[in-house]
Design a protein around this motif. Structure first.
Motif, short mmCIF file in Angstrom:
data_model
loop_
_atom_site.label_atom_id
_atom_site.label_comp_id
_atom_site.label_asym_id
_atom_site.label_seq_id
_atom_site.Cartn_x
_atom_site.Cartn_y
_atom_site.Cartn_z
N SER A 145 0.82 -1.22 0.00
CA SER A 145 0.00 0.00 0.00
C SER A 145 0.85 1.27 0.00
N TYR A 195 3.03 2.05 -2.06
CA TYR A 195 3.27 2.53 -3.42
C TYR A 195 2.15 3.44 -3.92
N LYS A 196 0.96 3.27 -3.37
CA LYS A 196 -0.12 4.22 -3.68
C LYS A 196 0.25 5.62 -3.21
N LYS A 241 2.92 7.20 -5.43
CA LYS A 241 2.37 7.81 -6.65
C LYS A 241 1.71 9.15 -6.33
N CYS A 298 3.37 6.45 -12.91
CA CYS A 298 2.42 5.55 -12.25
C CYS A 298 2.39 4.18 -12.93
N GLU A 299 2.44 4.17 -14.26
CA GLU A 299 2.45 2.90 -14.98
C GLU A 299 3.71 2.11 -14.66
N ILE A 325 5.53 2.29 -11.84
CA ILE A 325 5.42 1.80 -10.46
C ILE A 325 4.47 0.61 -10.41
N ASP A 326 3.34 0.71 -11.09
CA ASP A 326 2.38 -0.41 -11.10
C ASP A 326 3.02 -1.67 -11.67
N SER A 327 3.81 -1.51 -12.72
CA SER A 327 4.47 -2.65 -13.33
C SER A 327 5.49 -3.28 -12.37
N VAL A 334 5.48 -3.08 -9.08
CA VAL A 334 4.76 -3.68 -7.95
C VAL A 334 4.16 -5.02 -8.36
N ASP A 335 3.60 -5.09 -9.57
CA ASP A 335 3.03 -6.35 -10.05
C ASP A 335 4.10 -7.44 -10.12
N SER A 339 5.10 -8.46 -6.54
CA SER A 339 4.04 -9.24 -5.91
C SER A 339 4.06 -10.68 -6.41
#
Length: 351
Positions: free
Chosen positions: A222, A224-225, A228, A308-309, A311-313, A315-316, A319
């Motif tokens: 959380s 990382y939200k 961003k 943001c894209e 960071i999402d990548s 984090v995915d 995970s």
């Protein structure tokens, strides 16, 4: 005379630099180290308040990590008020194999960015001295924010310490931890890798588990939200650039990579594929950190959508890797319990 220090894997903040420098001068600390430093956290105000930080979980302003480390014991003492006793007391402590973690006025410290510019209390770590040259061996951050082993004369240390006394007596009332000296002793001990702790911490990181010890603190993925949200504020000039968050995140991935290498070396695990992917992940975080530093200097910021894209990548990917690691560790943990029970005639033992 120098007390031994090592090369810590975490250097982002003095609390880690000082503690890990003490305990990492041999490899005895590794089982404890790799059983910890898994969870990260930050206050919810992080996106807009630069006094709030992302850090490894367990951070406690009053007794950071020392209380839970079997390799270091800390004694908090009142600051010295008599100038004539400062140097002699410091020398006596080092003679007794005690490391010193103190606060000094950076105005007097030549390698600090505030040198002869402004009065500000900051941490200093002392681990040795040379009587013939009247110098202390110290560890601290230079003008570029990089930790370095350096020397300071007795006179400079005394002047900076007395200067900090004056600052602290006339301000920083809310920074209660600064109003003390910290004497830290190394303790030689044996510690076995705690696989159960690693499994529980990884699960808590992936689930962003809340802890009663730190109510309202954001943990795990959380974080990382909020990262961003911080970046959006930064590119819209609502806050300033702070590389520390990105450096901590790179350290977190690097420690995870080193942890899996250690597990593979010390235990009957086949984690080679995960090790390779974790190395790539930590390298990508290092590239991100360095790119953001360069962009800040050139004033060419990554746009918010692209950041943001990215960071999402990341984090995915993380995970997925850690979820697979959890499956592998849980399987081997159950296997180890089963083997232990068989060797003890079927008794139910805990590991």
């Amino acid at each position: 005379m120098k007390l031994p220090i090592g090369q810590p894997m975490i250097r982002s903040y003095p609390v880690h630099l000082c503690h890990l420098s003490i305990i990492s001068h041999n490899r005895d600390f590794e089982p404890w180290f790799f059983s910890n430093y898994i969870q990260i956290s930050c206050p919810p105000e992080f996106p807009y308040d630069r006094t709030k930080i992302i850090n490894f979980f367990d951070y406690d302003y009053y007794n950071p990590f020392y209380a839970s480390s079997p390799f270091a014991s800390e004694l908090r003492t009142e600051r010295l008020k008599i100038p004539g006793k400062i140097i002699s007391d410091f020398l006596e402590a080092i003679e007794n194999n005690i490391y010193l973690h103190i606060y000094v006025d950076d105005f007097y410290i030549p390698f600090r960015s505030a040198y002869k510019i402004k009065n500000i209390p900051h941490e200093l770590f002392i681990y040795g001295y040379d009587m013939s040259n009247r110098i202390f061996h110290v560890l601290g951050y230079d003008k570029n924010g990089k930790p370095q082993e350096m020397t300071l004369t007795f006179e400079v240390v005394e002047q900076a310490y007395v200067g900090a006394n004056f600052i602290l007596e006339n301000g920083y009332k809310n920074c209660e931890w600064m109003h003390f000296d910290y004497q830290i002793s190394y303790t030689s001990t044996q510690y076995n890798i705690n696989l159960k702790r690693i499994i529980n911490s990884l699960k808590s990181y992936l689930d962003s588990t809340e802890f009663n010890l730190m109510p309202e603190t954001v943990t795990g993925l959380s974080v990382y939200k909020l990262l961003k949200e911080y970046y959006n504020n930064y590119i819209n000039n609502r806050t300033t650039f702070d590389v520390r968050a990105f450096h901590v995140l790179w350290e977190h991935k690097n420690v995870m990579y080193q942890r899996v290498r250690y597990l593979e070396e010390k235990m009957p695990f086949n984690l080679n594929t995960l090790t390779t992917r974790l190395f790539k992940l930590q390298n990508d975080y290092l590239i991100l950190r360095n790119s953001l530093i360069k962009n800040e200097l050139t004033k060419k910021k990554i746009d918010n959508k692209q950041f943001c894209e990215l960071i999402d990548s990341l984090v995915d990917r993380e995970s997925q890797i850690l979820s697979e690691l959890l499956v592998e560790l849980n399987f081997n943990s159950r296997l180890e319990v089963s083997q232990l029970q068989e060797s003890n005639g079927g008794q139910n033992n805990q590991i």
